[in-house]
Design an enzyme around this catalytic site. Structure first.
Site, PDB file in Angstrom:
ATOM      1  CE  LYS A  98      -4.637   0.609   2.521  1.00 32.62           C
ATOM      2  NZ  LYS A  98      -4.829   0.700   3.969  1.00 32.62           N
TER       3      LYS A  98
HETATM    4  C1  E4P Z   1      -7.888   1.238   4.029  1.00 32.01           C
HETATM    5  O1  E4P Z   1      -7.453   1.061   3.460  1.00 32.01           O
HETATM    6  C2  E4P Z   1      -8.426   2.225   5.235  1.00 32.01           C
HETATM    7  O2  E4P Z   1      -7.450   1.892   6.328  1.00 32.01           O
HETATM    8  C3  E4P Z   1      -9.594   2.782   6.084  1.00 32.01           C
HETATM    9  O3  E4P Z   1     -10.483   2.547   5.022  1.00 32.01           O
HETATM   10  C4  E4P Z   1      -9.768   4.631   6.677  1.00 32.01           C
HETATM   11  O4  E4P Z   1     -10.433   4.441   7.165  1.00 32.01           O
HETATM   12  P1  E4P Z   1     -10.674   5.589   8.508  1.00 32.01           P
HETATM   13  O5  E4P Z   1     -11.235   6.380   7.383  1.00 32.01           O
HETATM   14  O6  E4P Z   1     -12.505   5.103   9.035  1.00 32.01           O
HETATM   15  O7  E4P Z   1      -9.840   5.591   8.722  1.00 32.01           O
END
Ligand code: E4P
Length: 221
Positions: free
Chosen positions: A84
């Site tokens: 990522k």
């Molecule tokens: C995606 O890969 C992120 O880890 C995640 O969905 C972020 O979510 P949040 O905005 O609730 O922190």
């Protein structure tokens, strides 16, 4: 639509995996910190349990560092680990290089359709638009998913739309209706998808009536 669990909590992941309803997992530095676990150890365990795409995030801000960290993450599990990277110019550069090397890349922190277009051009396997964080600013997170869907279909990009920052069952439902390829959500939101008061009420009535018959079911002899 694939459903990924947005957590690094191995016990929560195991519970969902036992139901056969999750296809992968996404993590980020915040979720790893919350787990209190060693990154390498917890990601390895998650890959062994889920046997599907598991995103682990780089923390460098330059492409060279992201590429180095990406290769290291892929050594944890070269089948299931997905690298990522953030949606910055350096992240897009790293995405291009890692994709050229055959590593799957999830480009995260996407907040516009133009960003998603560039990630697809750089060979991203997944694009992660954050719907919840846009909604937090009184913007339309789901509109972004619709726009990206149109653009990717117009030009037949293979990049998969991974609706991220989904906060509850309504986000998951809306993503499915639009045709998002994947949604990632916290375990609580996935469990909420199962619940309906009429299911509970109906089951109670069936069991009460069955008890009145005095019969047994499934016992041999
Ligand atoms: C995606 O890969 C992120 O880890 C995640 O969905 C972020 O979510 P949040 O905005 O609730 O922190």
């Amino acid at each position: 639509m694939d459903i990924f669990a947005d957590t690094a909590d191995i016990e929560e992941i195991k519970k969902l995996n036992d139901l056969g309803i999750i296809d992968g997992v996404t993590t980020n530095p915040t979720l790893i910190a919350k787990s209190g676990r060693d990154l390498r150890e917890v990601l390895g365990e998650i890959c062994d349990v889920v046997r599907g795409p598991v995103s682990g995030e780089t923390v460098s801000t330059d492409a060279e560092g992201m590429i180095r960290e990406g290769r290291w993450l892929r050594e944890i599990d070269d089948t299931y680990m997905v690298v990522k990277v953030p949606l910055t110019a350096e992240g897009i550069k790293a995405c291009y290089q890692l994709s050229q090397e055959g590593h799957p890349v999830n480009v995260t922190l996407c907040f516009s359709a133009n960003q998603a277009l560039l990630a697809a051009k750089a060979g991203a396997t997944f694009i992660s638009p954050f719907v919840g964080r846009l909604d937090d600013l009184s913007l339309e997170g789901m509109q972004l998913i619709e726009d990206i869907r149109i653009i990717y279909e117009n030009y037949e990009f293979d990049t998969r739309i991974l609706t991220a920052s989904a906060r509850g069952p309504k986000h998951i439902l809306d993503a499915a209706k639009i045709g998002s390829d994947v949604v990632t959500a916290p375990p609580k939101a996935i469990w909420q998808m199962l619940q309906h008061p009429l299911t509970d009420k109906g089951l109670k009535a069936f069991l009460d009536d069955w008890e009145k018959t005095g019969q047994t079911l499934g016992q041999v002899g």
